[in-house]
Write a protein that holds these residues in place. Structure first.
Motif, PDB file in Angstrom:
ATOM      1  N   VAL A  93      -4.923  -2.052  -7.659  1.00  0.00           N
ATOM      2  CA  VAL A  93      -4.024  -2.850  -6.813  1.00  0.00           C
ATOM      3  C   VAL A  93      -4.841  -3.903  -6.061  1.00  0.00           C
ATOM      4  O   VAL A  93      -4.499  -5.089  -6.060  1.00  0.00           O
TER       5      VAL A  93
ATOM      6  N   LEU B 263      -4.553  -8.235  -6.291  1.00  0.00           N
ATOM      7  CA  LEU B 263      -3.934  -9.023  -5.215  1.00  0.00           C
ATOM      8  C   LEU B 263      -4.361 -10.490  -5.181  1.00  0.00           C
ATOM      9  O   LEU B 263      -3.492 -11.367  -5.100  1.00  0.00           O
TER      10      LEU B 263
ATOM     11  N   LEU C  60      -2.645 -12.497  -7.594  1.00  0.00           N
ATOM     12  CA  LEU C  60      -1.221 -12.633  -7.304  1.00  0.00           C
ATOM     13  C   LEU C  60      -0.981 -13.476  -6.062  1.00  0.00           C
ATOM     14  O   LEU C  60       0.151 -13.638  -5.613  1.00  0.00           O
TER      15      LEU C  60
ATOM     16  N   PHE D  75      -2.490 -13.010  -2.942  1.00  0.00           N
ATOM     17  CA  PHE D  75      -2.649 -12.370  -1.646  1.00  0.00           C
ATOM     18  C   PHE D  75      -4.121 -12.180  -1.346  1.00  0.00           C
ATOM     19  O   PHE D  75      -4.792 -11.390  -2.004  1.00  0.00           O
ATOM     20  N   GLU D  76      -4.632 -12.927  -0.384  1.00  0.00           N
ATOM     21  CA  GLU D  76      -6.044 -12.827  -0.017  1.00  0.00           C
ATOM     22  C   GLU D  76      -6.174 -12.015   1.270  1.00  0.00           C
ATOM     23  O   GLU D  76      -5.188 -11.762   1.957  1.00  0.00           O
ATOM     24  N   GLY D  77      -7.408 -11.629   1.556  1.00  0.00           N
ATOM     25  CA  GLY D  77      -7.663 -11.026   2.867  1.00  0.00           C
ATOM     26  C   GLY D  77      -7.393  -9.543   2.952  1.00  0.00           C
ATOM     27  O   GLY D  77      -7.303  -8.980   4.031  1.00  0.00           O
ATOM     28  N   ILE D  78      -7.261  -8.873   1.799  1.00  0.00           N
ATOM     29  CA  ILE D  78      -7.112  -7.417   1.825  1.00  0.00           C
ATOM     30  C   ILE D  78      -8.372  -6.858   1.185  1.00  0.00           C
ATOM     31  O   ILE D  78      -8.620  -7.052  -0.003  1.00  0.00           O
ATOM     32  N   SER D  79      -9.189  -6.174   1.996  1.00  0.00           N
ATOM     33  CA  SER D  79     -10.514  -5.809   1.508  1.00  0.00           C
ATOM     34  C   SER D  79     -10.530  -4.460   0.803  1.00  0.00           C
ATOM     35  O   SER D  79     -11.457  -4.160   0.072  1.00  0.00           O
ATOM     36  N   ASP D  80      -9.523  -3.641   1.029  1.00  0.00           N
ATOM     37  CA  ASP D  80      -9.514  -2.349   0.351  1.00  0.00           C
ATOM     38  C   ASP D  80      -8.095  -1.818   0.294  1.00  0.00           C
ATOM     39  O   ASP D  80      -7.295  -2.054   1.198  1.00  0.00           O
ATOM     40  N   VAL D  81      -7.796  -1.110  -0.779  1.00  0.00           N
ATOM     41  CA  VAL D  81      -6.499  -0.457  -0.921  1.00  0.00           C
ATOM     42  C   VAL D  81      -6.761   0.962  -1.390  1.00  0.00           C
ATOM     43  O   VAL D  81      -7.568   1.179  -2.291  1.00  0.00           O
ATOM     44  N   ARG D  82      -6.137   1.926  -0.748  1.00  0.00           N
ATOM     45  CA  ARG D  82      -6.199   3.317  -1.210  1.00  0.00           C
ATOM     46  C   ARG D  82      -4.762   3.755  -1.459  1.00  0.00           C
ATOM     47  O   ARG D  82      -3.867   3.446  -0.682  1.00  0.00           O
ATOM     48  N   GLN D  83      -4.563   4.459  -2.553  1.00  0.00           N
ATOM     49  CA  GLN D  83      -3.210   4.925  -2.851  1.00  0.00           C
ATOM     50  C   GLN D  83      -3.163   6.436  -2.776  1.00  0.00           C
ATOM     51  O   GLN D  83      -4.036   7.125  -3.309  1.00  0.00           O
TER      52      GLN D  83
ATOM     53  N   ARG E 191       1.964   6.332  -0.837  1.00  0.00           N
ATOM     54  CA  ARG E 191       1.443   5.783   0.403  1.00  0.00           C
ATOM     55  C   ARG E 191       0.283   4.867   0.041  1.00  0.00           C
ATOM     56  O   ARG E 191      -0.645   5.280  -0.657  1.00  0.00           O
TER      57      ARG E 191
ATOM     58  N   GLU F 190      -2.692   2.484   1.683  1.00  0.00           N
ATOM     59  CA  GLU F 190      -3.426   2.086   2.889  1.00  0.00           C
ATOM     60  C   GLU F 190      -4.166   0.794   2.584  1.00  0.00           C
ATOM     61  O   GLU F 190      -5.050   0.776   1.719  1.00  0.00           O
TER      62      GLU F 190
ATOM     63  N   GLU G 205      -6.598  -2.222   3.885  1.00  0.00           N
ATOM     64  CA  GLU G 205      -7.526  -2.667   4.930  1.00  0.00           C
ATOM     65  C   GLU G 205      -7.438  -4.188   4.975  1.00  0.00           C
ATOM     66  O   GLU G 205      -7.759  -4.864   4.001  1.00  0.00           O
TER      67      GLU G 205
ATOM     68  N   ASP H 156      -8.424  -7.826   6.418  1.00  0.00           N
ATOM     69  CA  ASP H 156      -9.429  -8.613   7.140  1.00  0.00           C
ATOM     70  C   ASP H 156      -8.703  -9.460   8.166  1.00  0.00           C
ATOM     71  O   ASP H 156      -7.648 -10.010   7.883  1.00  0.00           O
TER      72      ASP H 156
ATOM     73  N   ARG I 216       3.346 -11.438   5.140  1.00  0.00           N
ATOM     74  CA  ARG I 216       2.727 -11.536   3.825  1.00  0.00           C
ATOM     75  C   ARG I 216       2.638 -10.155   3.168  1.00  0.00           C
ATOM     76  O   ARG I 216       2.891  -9.997   1.975  1.00  0.00           O
TER      77      ARG I 216
END
Lengths: 87, 87
Positions: free
Chosen positions: A22, A26, A29, A31-39, B42, B44, B46, B48, B58
């Motif tokens: 995911v 991003l 797609l 969407f910038e600025g999301i440094s980590d995703v955990r599901q 779920r 999560e 992170e 920036d 967004r």
């Protein structure tokens, strides 16, 4: 009647390929600025009767034995909605 | 840096076989008094930088387009932890 939520997430030190997929998708797609995703998983349990300490202890045991694999997963138990009967 | 949580659950009117399987197994495993179980996802994230209204909008869009299938799923976006930079 109350709703108890059990959230089960992979432990931080365990690789999470779903979340990584995911996260890597991003920027592509837009969407910038999301440094980590955990599901992880979320279980909503509708509990009959009051959610007292005994009930919560039981749900904790249930989560530990059946909902989460505690070798690789952490879980949290939260009471989300308490109706009239319970405190 | 802040953590934003997106919870994705099947809509109440959609059958949830995973949740049902868990719910049916519980009495066999010695846990009574749980009348319904729903299982969802779920995420999560992170984030920036500050989680302001624009960032949340967004993430809402992201959740709506990529994390949830809004035909059959509902989602909620919650800010869980806000570090110094953000409000």
């Amino acid at each position: 009647m109350a709703r108890v939520v059990v959230d089960v997430m992979l432990k931080p030190e365990i690789l999470d390929p779903q979340g990584q997929a995911v996260q890597r998708a991003l920027p592509r797609l837009g969407f910038e600025g999301i440094s980590d995703v955990r599901q992880g998983k979320r279980f909503e349990l509708e509990v009959d009767g009051p959610v007292d300490e005994a009930a919560l202890a039981r749900i904790h045991e249930l989560a530990e034995s059946f909902l989460a694999n505690t070798v690789i997963e952490d879980f949290t138990v939260k009471v989300e909605e308490v109706a009239e009967a319970a405190k």
